[in-house]
Write a protein that holds these residues in place. Structure first.
Motif, short mmCIF file in Angstrom:
data_model
loop_
_atom_site.label_atom_id
_atom_site.label_comp_id
_atom_site.label_asym_id
_atom_site.label_seq_id
_atom_site.Cartn_x
_atom_site.Cartn_y
_atom_site.Cartn_z
N LEU A 1 47.55 37.15 49.22
CA LEU A 1 46.13 37.67 49.66
C LEU A 1 46.39 38.52 51.00
CD1 LEU A 1 43.26 37.78 49.22
CD2 LEU A 1 43.14 35.70 50.96
N ALA B 1 42.58 37.14 41.10
CA ALA B 1 41.52 38.21 41.21
C ALA B 1 40.81 38.15 39.84
CB ALA B 1 42.06 39.55 41.41
N THR C 1 38.60 35.49 46.14
CA THR C 1 38.67 36.62 46.99
C THR C 1 38.96 36.20 48.27
OG1 THR C 1 36.29 36.27 47.56
CG2 THR C 1 36.65 37.84 46.01
#
Length: 243
Positions: free
Chosen positions: A121, A208, A213
């Motif tokens: 991320l 994803a 998120t």
């Protein structure tokens, strides 16, 4: 010597013999009691030592592999927890510290299966998330899930700051892998070459596609778990749900 004198002498000697016998019997009783007490001390003391040793002992939950991570606990457990995480994310580190022992114990007790799913991320900050997650996948493939779980834990115990993600080098990752139980010759080249970059990309795409998120993202029995205003509150509430 008169008969009275002889009788007195015999009586005195008998009295002395009785006194000596009583003294021996008294001494024997004292020794017996002392012996019993010593045995009791050994038994009680041994029990205390065993109790103290067992108090800190945490049963080990079986580790397994999944498509995108490592699991602990049985798939037949009544609850499932999935944790999406980034090895650079400080909040993931907080959650790990707050829940690791409890989740391991609950998994060992058959109450939950926990799956850790690392992905990328935060590589916009630096390449550490890719390097660390690739190293995790290398260890999982080469050394198995038990070693991979230990490696996972060591990555959080030695987590670099977001301000200096390069502080943990590939050589450090190899060192942690060996400390976890991997054979250096099996993992060094692949860790240094980031050989599992494709695995990282797949894990990141899966996260994803699942709507993840941010990190950490926790799924409890398939539903996003967000109970708590802080990581510590969330950790505490999660454990309460599983106990």
């Amino acid at each position: 010597m008169s008969s009275n004198s002889k009788a007195n002498a015999r009586a005195q000697k008998a009295a002395e013999m009785r006194a000596a016998q009583k003294k021996r019997e008294s001494r024997r009783r004292v020794l017996t009691i002392a012996g019993v007490l010593a045995v009791m001390v050994l038994i009680v003391g041994g029990s205390i030592v065993i109790s103290l040793l067992n108090k800190d002992e945490v049963k080990a939950a079986d580790a397994g592999s999944s498509d995108y991570g490592v699991t602990i606990g049985s798939a037949d457990a009544p609850h499932s927890v999935v944790i999406y995480e980034d090895f650079l994310c400080p909040y993931c580190g907080e959650l790990e510290r707050a829940t690791r022992k409890d989740l391991e114990q609950l998994a060992a007790d058959g109450k939950v299966q926990v799956e850790y799913r690392p992905f990328d991320l935060l590589s916009r900050i630096g390449d550490y998330p890719i390097r660390a997650t690739s190293a995790f996948a290398v260890v999982l493939e080469k050394s198995g899930p038990e070693v991979a779980k230990k490696f996972h834990d060591l990555l959080y115990e030695n987590q670099p700051s977001e301000k200096d993600p390069g502080a943990v080098t590939n050589d450090d990752l190899v060192k942690f892998a060996v400390e976890a139980g991997a054979t250096e010759g099996d993992v060094r080249a692949d860790i240094e070459n980031v050989a599992q970059k494709a695995w990282v990309d797949k894990a990141t795409k899966e996260a994803a596609d699942s709507g993840v998120t941010g990190t950490p993202t926790i799924l409890l029995d398939g539903e996003v778990f967000q109970s708590g205003r802080t990581i510590d509150e969330m950790a505490s509430n999660l454990i309460s749900e599983l106990e």
